[in-house]
Design an enzyme around this catalytic site. Structure first.
Site, PDB file in Angstrom:
ATOM      1  N   GLU A 143       0.824  -1.212   0.000  1.00 57.84           N
ATOM      2  CA  GLU A 143       0.000   0.000   0.000  1.00 57.84           C
ATOM      3  C   GLU A 143       0.859   1.263   0.000  1.00 57.84           C
ATOM      4  OE1 GLU A 143      -3.529   2.091   2.676  1.00 57.84           O
ATOM      5  OE2 GLU A 143      -2.354   0.449   3.501  1.00 57.84           O
ATOM      6  N   GLU A 240     -12.001   3.124   5.140  1.00 58.74           N
ATOM      7  CA  GLU A 240     -10.962   3.389   6.126  1.00 58.74           C
ATOM      8  C   GLU A 240     -10.857   4.898   6.340  1.00 58.74           C
ATOM      9  OE1 GLU A 240      -6.595   1.576   7.100  1.00 58.74           O
ATOM     10  OE2 GLU A 240      -6.773   2.732   5.258  1.00 58.74           O
TER      11      GLU A 240
END
Length: 265
Positions: A143, A240
């Site tokens: 990520e 998120e």
């Protein structure tokens, strides 16, 4: 319309962690994700998932001492043994919880360490992790994270992640594309999604500025959701973000988009 997974690390944090599964189910989510399961017994988490008919779509590999500010150890040459032990632990939890993919956080680059050494370490660790995860039929994700929120984070741009994955050479390794981090670092979200969708294993969202729920900032999520549909994205989108007030009060965006989808159908 994308399928949304509640990130239990950030959502419903008004209640204890193991109670957030019920809260997510009550709010209409069919799937969840979170950063780390390791403070809890896998059986207790599995019981919550099954009791509330939830699918777990993602958690992370161990990432060092989180409370002390570490944000991953995968690029750190002196932490290779710890990283490999973490891979084994993560795979054991993944098998117990039925999750199909694990995210690897690169960590912060020490300012006095050679960049080439960090890259070699990261790539070697990813090759090891991808091979171990493949034995259990798992995908590995990496990520890119913006360096405004986490100064010094080693992996911070999509193109950088792609070149690293090319060098790793594992067919079960993909990018975790967080729209918020990408917006802060590079923009061009729609074009990047179109160019690299086949290399993206998971998508996450939050609005910018503030990292709050969609509709609170500058990002056109109605367009982005439709764009993901047009591109044929079949995965989950992890929510998120930090609720601007409470989680429940900030879920209007989700209800609105689901209602729009229902009308269109």
């Amino acid at each position: 319309m994308p399928r949304f997974a509640a990130n239990l690390t950030m959502l419903f944090n008004e209640v204890p962690f193991l109670d957030r599964f019920e809260a997510a189910s009550r709010a209409g989510f069919e799937a969840v994700e979170f950063l780390f399961p390791y403070a809890y017994d896998a059986g207790d988490i599995r019981q919550r998932l099954e009791a509330h008919n939830l699918k777990l779509v993602l958690h992370n590999l161990p990432a060092g001492d989180w409370d002390a500010g570490e944000r991953g150890i995968a690029c750190l040459p002196r932490r290779v043994d710890e990283f490999r032990a973490g891979v084994a632990k993560a795979v054991a939890y993944a098998e117990a919880l039925g999750v199909g993919q694990l995210n690897c956080l690169a960590g912060k680059a020490p300012p006095d360490m050679d960049g080439a050494l960090l890259r070699r370490t990261f790539i070697a660790n990813l090759r090891y992790a991808a091979a171990e995860l493949k034995k259990s039929g798992l995908k590995l994700l990496i990520e890119p994270i913006n360096t405004f929120d986490i100064p010094g984070f080693y992996l911070n741009r999509t193109a950088q992640a792609i070149t690293i994955l090319d060098e790793v050479g594992a067919d079960n390794a993909f990018v975790q594309y967080d729209l918020y981090h990408a917006q802060r670092m590079e923009g061009e979200l729609a074009a990047t999604l179109q160019k690299y969708l086949h290399r993206i294993g998971h998508v996450q969202l939050a609005d910018n500025p503030g990292r709050n729920e969609p509709g609170t900032g500058e990002m056109n999520y109605s367009f982005l959701f439709a764009h993901l549909d047009r591109l044929g994205y079949k995965g989950w989108v992890g929510c998120e973000y930090k609720p601007a007030t409470t989680t429940e009060a900030g879920l209007g965006w989700c209800c609105q988009h689901l209602a729009t989808e229902a009308i269109a159908a």
